[in-house]
Design a protein around this motif. Structure first.
Motif, PDB file in Angstrom:
ATOM      1  N   THR A  27      10.690   6.490  -4.873  1.00 46.33           N
ATOM      2  CA  THR A  27      11.085   5.532  -3.833  1.00 46.33           C
ATOM      3  C   THR A  27      11.484   6.226  -2.536  1.00 46.33           C
ATOM      4  OG1 THR A  27      13.316   5.534  -4.802  1.00 46.33           O
ATOM      5  CG2 THR A  27      11.812   3.764  -5.463  1.00 46.33           C
ATOM      6  N   TRP A  28      11.491   7.509  -2.524  1.00 46.01           N
ATOM      7  CA  TRP A  28      11.763   8.283  -1.304  1.00 46.01           C
ATOM      8  C   TRP A  28      10.505   8.933  -0.712  1.00 46.01           C
ATOM      9  CZ3 TRP A  28      12.967   9.617  -6.272  1.00 46.01           C
ATOM     10  CH2 TRP A  28      12.304  10.737  -6.806  1.00 46.01           C
ATOM     11  N   SER A  29       9.333   8.772  -1.405  1.00 46.30           N
ATOM     12  CA  SER A  29       8.087   9.414  -0.959  1.00 46.30           C
ATOM     13  C   SER A  29       7.636   8.839   0.383  1.00 46.30           C
ATOM     14  CB  SER A  29       6.992   9.203  -1.997  1.00 46.30           C
ATOM     15  OG  SER A  29       7.319   9.789  -3.241  1.00 46.30           O
ATOM     16  N   GLN A  30       7.062   9.741   1.222  1.00 43.78           N
ATOM     17  CA  GLN A  30       6.570   9.351   2.543  1.00 43.78           C
ATOM     18  C   GLN A  30       5.038   9.210   2.486  1.00 43.78           C
ATOM     19  OE1 GLN A  30       8.711   8.949   5.435  1.00 43.78           O
ATOM     20  NE2 GLN A  30      10.117   8.874   3.690  1.00 43.78           N
ATOM     21  N   LEU A  31       4.566   8.058   2.892  1.00 43.04           N
ATOM     22  CA  LEU A  31       3.121   7.771   2.896  1.00 43.04           C
ATOM     23  C   LEU A  31       2.617   7.836   4.337  1.00 43.04           C
ATOM     24  CD1 LEU A  31       0.511   6.817   1.436  1.00 43.04           C
ATOM     25  CD2 LEU A  31       1.296   4.468   1.823  1.00 43.04           C
ATOM     26  N   VAL A  32       1.718   8.769   4.622  1.00 43.16           N
ATOM     27  CA  VAL A  32       1.183   8.954   5.972  1.00 43.16           C
ATOM     28  C   VAL A  32      -0.216   8.351   6.034  1.00 43.16           C
ATOM     29  CG1 VAL A  32       0.562  10.615   7.753  1.00 43.16           C
ATOM     30  CG2 VAL A  32       2.524  11.076   6.232  1.00 43.16           C
ATOM     31  N   VAL A  33      -0.424   7.429   6.971  1.00 45.05           N
ATOM     32  CA  VAL A  33      -1.713   6.745   7.130  1.00 45.05           C
ATOM     33  C   VAL A  33      -2.228   7.014   8.544  1.00 45.05           C
ATOM     34  CG1 VAL A  33      -2.972   4.567   6.988  1.00 45.05           C
ATOM     35  CG2 VAL A  33      -0.959   4.951   5.535  1.00 45.05           C
ATOM     36  N   ASN A  34      -3.430   7.556   8.658  1.00 43.67           N
ATOM     37  CA  ASN A  34      -4.007   7.895   9.963  1.00 43.67           C
ATOM     38  C   ASN A  34      -4.586   6.665  10.654  1.00 43.67           C
ATOM     39  OD1 ASN A  34      -3.442  10.632   9.458  1.00 43.67           O
ATOM     40  ND2 ASN A  34      -5.373  10.868   8.325  1.00 43.67           N
ATOM     41  N   GLN A  35      -4.941   6.870  11.914  1.00 43.42           N
ATOM     42  CA  GLN A  35      -5.603   5.806  12.664  1.00 43.42           C
ATOM     43  C   GLN A  35      -6.941   5.450  12.001  1.00 43.42           C
ATOM     44  OE1 GLN A  35      -4.619   3.988  15.284  1.00 43.42           O
ATOM     45  NE2 GLN A  35      -2.610   5.011  15.286  1.00 43.42           N
ATOM     46  N   SER A  36      -7.338   4.204  12.129  1.00 39.30           N
ATOM     47  CA  SER A  36      -8.565   3.647  11.533  1.00 39.30           C
ATOM     48  C   SER A  36      -8.563   3.766  10.014  1.00 39.30           C
ATOM     49  CB  SER A  36      -9.824   4.312  12.114  1.00 39.30           C
ATOM     50  OG  SER A  36      -9.975   5.646  11.641  1.00 39.30           O
ATOM     51  N   GLN A  37      -7.343   3.828   9.423  1.00 41.84           N
ATOM     52  CA  GLN A  37      -7.212   3.862   7.969  1.00 41.84           C
ATOM     53  C   GLN A  37      -6.252   2.776   7.498  1.00 41.84           C
ATOM     54  OE1 GLN A  37      -5.829   7.768   6.804  1.00 41.84           O
ATOM     55  NE2 GLN A  37      -7.918   8.546   6.507  1.00 41.84           N
ATOM     56  N   GLU A  38      -6.401   2.449   6.230  1.00 39.23           N
ATOM     57  CA  GLU A  38      -5.399   1.658   5.524  1.00 39.23           C
ATOM     58  C   GLU A  38      -5.165   2.320   4.171  1.00 39.23           C
ATOM     59  OE1 GLU A  38      -5.670  -2.937   7.160  1.00 39.23           O
ATOM     60  OE2 GLU A  38      -6.667  -2.411   5.271  1.00 39.23           O
ATOM     61  N   ALA A  39      -3.919   2.245   3.672  1.00 38.72           N
ATOM     62  CA  ALA A  39      -3.594   2.774   2.345  1.00 38.72           C
ATOM     63  C   ALA A  39      -3.243   1.600   1.445  1.00 38.72           C
ATOM     64  CB  ALA A  39      -2.441   3.764   2.424  1.00 38.72           C
ATOM     65  N   VAL A  40      -3.832   1.593   0.273  1.00 38.79           N
ATOM     66  CA  VAL A  40      -3.607   0.503  -0.677  1.00 38.79           C
ATOM     67  C   VAL A  40      -2.870   1.070  -1.876  1.00 38.79           C
ATOM     68  CG1 VAL A  40      -4.676  -1.274  -2.100  1.00 38.79           C
ATOM     69  CG2 VAL A  40      -5.716  -0.640   0.087  1.00 38.79           C
TER      70      VAL A  40
END
Length: 358
Positions: A27-40
């Motif tokens: 619950t402390w993990s950092q999710l990095v999402v770049n431009q023109s992306q989505e994370a599911v």
């Protein structure tokens, strides 16, 4: 296993969907999402959440559903297992396609089946990450341009066959003329395939047909090209197939004597109609036919003194104006010499003709 503190994309640029290799999250993990992306985020086979560009902390504040699927210990932090899928939503404009084997299509103009090959390129981009992931990607770890081509191969081969067939039938053009309509066919195929791609969360941004070809050594192709070449030759000379056969009939009748005058007359009429001067040309050939001797020569003829129509030498009446062609002849009663006009004396024996019964 080690719990990931930072999760970020590490796939190739030509990948549509890439699964992060680790599933141990916190619950402390950092999710990095770049431009023109989505994370599911997928938990237990269900989509838990979708994240846009930016940095996100995977805690219960950002992902309320986590409260239901994990038990939070004291301190509000807890590890959990889940899949993270990165979906690239950029535009991919040069995905190659091609028919692996020739497609049999019936030529709507000439009615024969001809094998064709076709190739080109198309462009797509992901519009709905969840639909794309759940309908296409499923259990694969990577979904790239090559996978798209393979996955949709049966689709575009089937649609290409149906689309080309219906387009040719609608436009009434031959398969050999298709390359002149490449742009129209490309647009027509895009409009046909686009709704199907939308069902998978994809937008078909472009679809190009680069070439539609036929095997040069195929017997049906050779036969069709030979026929078209013959037709082009006839058009240059100025007559059609029916007229060519009529010429053959006339030639055979005159040179070999193997046809009657009626068939030659019909050939003549056919030629006349073909050239657009039916009556005049037809009458000329009809007259010719009447004078043809079945043994291969020509009969003697004469001309009507009233209208000038040519008739057989032994004809009694003109076939054009109906005038009598055999006049009553006079003969000398003494020597039998044929007389002309109103002669008063016989030019042979000198007998006086006035008052004599002729």
């Amino acid at each position: 296993m080690e719990i990931m503190d930072v999760i970020k994309y590490n796939g190739r640029p030509d990948v549509f969907a890439w699964k992060y290799p680790g599933e141990e999250l916190g619950t402390w993990s950092q999710l990095v999402v770049n431009q023109s992306q989505e994370a599911v985020l997928v938990k237990g086979g269900s989509v838990a959440d979708v994240f846009g560009p930016g940095t996100h902390t995977l805690d219960t504040k950002n992902i309320p559903i986590l409260n239901k699927i994990i038990n939070l210990p004291f301190g509000g932090k807890s590890p959990f297992k889940a899949e993270v899928w990165y979906i690239n939503k950029g535009y991919y404009l040069d995905i190659k396609w091609g028919t692996p084997t020739p497609i049999q299509i019936q030529d709507p103009k000439y009615g024969i089946f001809i094998p064709i090959r076709s190739n080109g390129a198309f462009g797509i981009h992901v519009t709905d990450s969840v639909k794309f992931l759940t309908k296409l990607v499923t259990t694969m770890n990577v979904f790239d341009a090559e996978t798209v081509t393979k996955y949709f191969r049966s689709l575009y081969v089937t649609k290409i066959k149906d689309t080309i067939s219906s387009y040719l039938l609608h436009r009434k053009i031959s398969i050999l003329e298709m390359n002149a309509y490449i742009d129209e066919i490309s647009q027509y195929m895009k409009e046909t395939i686009c709704p199907i791609m939308e069902e998978y969360g994809l937008e078909l941004t472009s679809f190009y047909v680069n070439e539609i070809s036929t095997p040069e050594d195929d017997p049906s192709v050779e036969k069709l090209k030979e026929a078209l070449s013959k037709r082009a030759e006839m058009e240059i000379i100025g007559y059609n197939y029916q007229q060519e056969r009529s010429f053959d009939t006339l030639e055979n009748a005159v040179s070999h004597g193997n046809a009657d005058a009626g068939s030659v007359m019909g050939a003549g009429m056919g030629l006349g109609m073909g050239f657009g001067v039916g009556r005049e040309m037809g009458n000329q050939f009809s007259s010719m036919a009447q004078n043809i001797d079945l043994r291969g020569g020509y009969r003697k003829s004469k001309f009507c003194p009233q209208c000038g129509n040519e008739v057989l030498a032994d004809a009694k009446f003109c076939s054009e104006c109906g005038s009598r062609l055999i006049s009553k002849e006079r003969h000398c009663p003494q020597c039998g010499t044929a007389l002309e006009g109103n002669q008063r004396f016989c030019p042979e024996c000198g007998k006086r003709l006035e008052g004599e019964e002729i």
